[in-house]
Design a protein around this motif. Sequence first.
Motif, PDB file in Angstrom:
ATOM      1  N   ALA A 163       0.854  -1.189   0.000  1.00 60.12           N
ATOM      2  CA  ALA A 163       0.000   0.000   0.000  1.00 60.12           C
ATOM      3  C   ALA A 163       0.889   1.238   0.000  1.00 60.12           C
ATOM      4  CB  ALA A 163      -0.893  -0.014   1.236  1.00 60.12           C
ATOM      5  N   PRO A 164       0.333   2.412  -0.359  1.00 59.75           N
ATOM      6  CA  PRO A 164       1.115   3.644  -0.245  1.00 59.75           C
ATOM      7  C   PRO A 164       1.715   3.787   1.144  1.00 59.75           C
ATOM      8  CG  PRO A 164      -0.896   4.071  -1.464  1.00 59.75           C
ATOM      9  CD  PRO A 164      -0.995   2.654  -0.955  1.00 59.75           C
ATOM     10  N   VAL A 165       3.009   4.050   1.183  1.00 63.43           N
ATOM     11  CA  VAL A 165       3.738   4.163   2.448  1.00 63.43           C
ATOM     12  C   VAL A 165       3.701   5.620   2.901  1.00 63.43           C
ATOM     13  CG1 VAL A 165       5.949   3.821   3.609  1.00 63.43           C
ATOM     14  CG2 VAL A 165       5.194   2.213   1.824  1.00 63.43           C
ATOM     15  N   MET A 166       3.200   5.846   4.104  1.00 61.57           N
ATOM     16  CA  MET A 166       2.997   7.200   4.593  1.00 61.57           C
ATOM     17  C   MET A 166       4.159   7.663   5.469  1.00 61.57           C
ATOM     18  SD  MET A 166       0.166   8.363   3.359  1.00 61.57           S
ATOM     19  CE  MET A 166      -0.952   7.546   2.215  1.00 61.57           C
ATOM     20  N   ASP A 167       4.901   8.618   4.948  1.00 62.97           N
ATOM     21  CA  ASP A 167       5.990   9.227   5.717  1.00 62.97           C
ATOM     22  C   ASP A 167       6.205  10.635   5.175  1.00 62.97           C
ATOM     23  OD1 ASP A 167       8.343   8.476   7.720  1.00 62.97           O
ATOM     24  OD2 ASP A 167       9.183   9.726   6.126  1.00 62.97           O
ATOM     25  N   SER A 199       2.444   2.569   7.477  1.00 60.65           N
ATOM     26  CA  SER A 199       3.523   3.446   7.941  1.00 60.65           C
ATOM     27  C   SER A 199       4.858   2.914   7.442  1.00 60.65           C
ATOM     28  CB  SER A 199       3.534   3.516   9.471  1.00 60.65           C
ATOM     29  OG  SER A 199       3.884   2.254  10.040  1.00 60.65           O
ATOM     30  N   LEU A 200       5.839   3.803   7.371  1.00 58.85           N
ATOM     31  CA  LEU A 200       7.171   3.396   6.936  1.00 58.85           C
ATOM     32  C   LEU A 200       7.752   2.336   7.861  1.00 58.85           C
ATOM     33  CD1 LEU A 200       9.733   3.665   5.197  1.00 58.85           C
ATOM     34  CD2 LEU A 200      10.425   5.566   6.696  1.00 58.85           C
ATOM     35  N   ILE A 291      -0.706   8.076  10.380  1.00 57.70           N
ATOM     36  CA  ILE A 291      -0.440   9.488  10.145  1.00 57.70           C
ATOM     37  C   ILE A 291       0.391  10.079  11.275  1.00 57.70           C
ATOM     38  CG2 ILE A 291      -1.522  11.777  10.029  1.00 57.70           C
ATOM     39  CD1 ILE A 291      -3.732  10.499   8.380  1.00 57.70           C
ATOM     40  N   ARG A 292       0.078   9.736  12.490  1.00 58.29           N
ATOM     41  CA  ARG A 292       0.847  10.248  13.636  1.00 58.29           C
ATOM     42  C   ARG A 292       2.318   9.862  13.510  1.00 58.29           C
ATOM     43  NH1 ARG A 292      -2.349   8.570  17.160  1.00 58.29           N
ATOM     44  NH2 ARG A 292      -1.392   6.548  17.588  1.00 58.29           N
ATOM     45  N   THR A 293       2.572   8.608  13.169  1.00 56.72           N
ATOM     46  CA  THR A 293       3.953   8.143  12.997  1.00 56.72           C
ATOM     47  C   THR A 293       4.603   8.794  11.794  1.00 56.72           C
ATOM     48  OG1 THR A 293       3.483   6.019  14.044  1.00 56.72           O
ATOM     49  CG2 THR A 293       5.385   6.109  12.571  1.00 56.72           C
ATOM     50  N   GLY A 294       3.838   8.928  10.705  1.00 53.01           N
ATOM     51  CA  GLY A 294       4.388   9.512   9.492  1.00 53.01           C
ATOM     52  C   GLY A 294       4.783  10.967   9.641  1.00 53.01           C
TER      53      GLY A 294
END
Length: 296
Positions: A163-167, A199-200, A291-294
């Motif tokens: 999936a798209p990696v959010m960072d 998340s990354l 999102i918080r981690t990214g």
Amino acid sequence: MARVVIAGASGFLGSHLSEELRGRGHDVVALVRRHPAGPHESRWDPYAGVLDRDLVAGASVVVNLAGSPTLGNPHSRRWSTRLRESRVTTTRVLAEAVAAASRPPAFLAGNAVGWYGDHGAEPVDETSDSRTGTLMTNVCRDWQDATAPAVAAGGRVCFLRTAPVMDAASAPLKQLRLLFRAGLGARLGDGAQRMPLVSLRDWVGAVAHLVESDVAGPVNVCCPATPTNAEFTRALAAAVRRPAALAVPAPVLRVAAGRLSPELLGSVDVRPEVLRRSGYVFRDADVAAVIRTGLA
């Protein structure tokens, strides 16, 4: 300790995976398109057939993360051709080298959740089929088919349906954060479509887990709870403390995004069942945590 050969090791995901694997004590060799800078690099040119096949044959695991950027001009034929060829060619060359080894190493082949196509509200796991004929779905099918030599050779092959990696350091969150902070955050269409993400740190952790495991076949690399686009929009707006009351109508998006619009308006409620059954424990299980981690 395993010897892991990585194509695409200089990219955003590849560099983080390489660091993680070295931290776990593995010997990582990066395939590079230039003169090697040291013993942990090996030159290759997949378009010219240049590859150290002995290096591949002596590896425990080969990982392919090579490919041109997914973001680009969706109206450009050149971009879409490059999108496909960069993934299919690198995968095929590595799969042939893996197959030629007397004892084929494991092959972790990059791919994407776009393989599934639009499934609406239906939950999707690794046993689900591939639907529709969108640009990205067709690319993902060809991308997976290019692993055929390695699969036929009988080695362990994983298809990393990512999936798209959010960072915040990389697309798409890097661009979305700027838009949302400017008050331009908006849901896409009616926002009801499910949009997988991860998340990354979970992407890196999951792929490192697969390097060290005996898992084979398709593997969904995504967070366990797939949000709707509206849920994602609200979560990112809350994280940057800006309103996001706008919406991009579906007809406008179809014109603006062209052949990529089905990826933005289609729905894929993906579940990472193989990872969970194999013992991987997610650190970021839902959109708020991702999102918080990214953004941290």
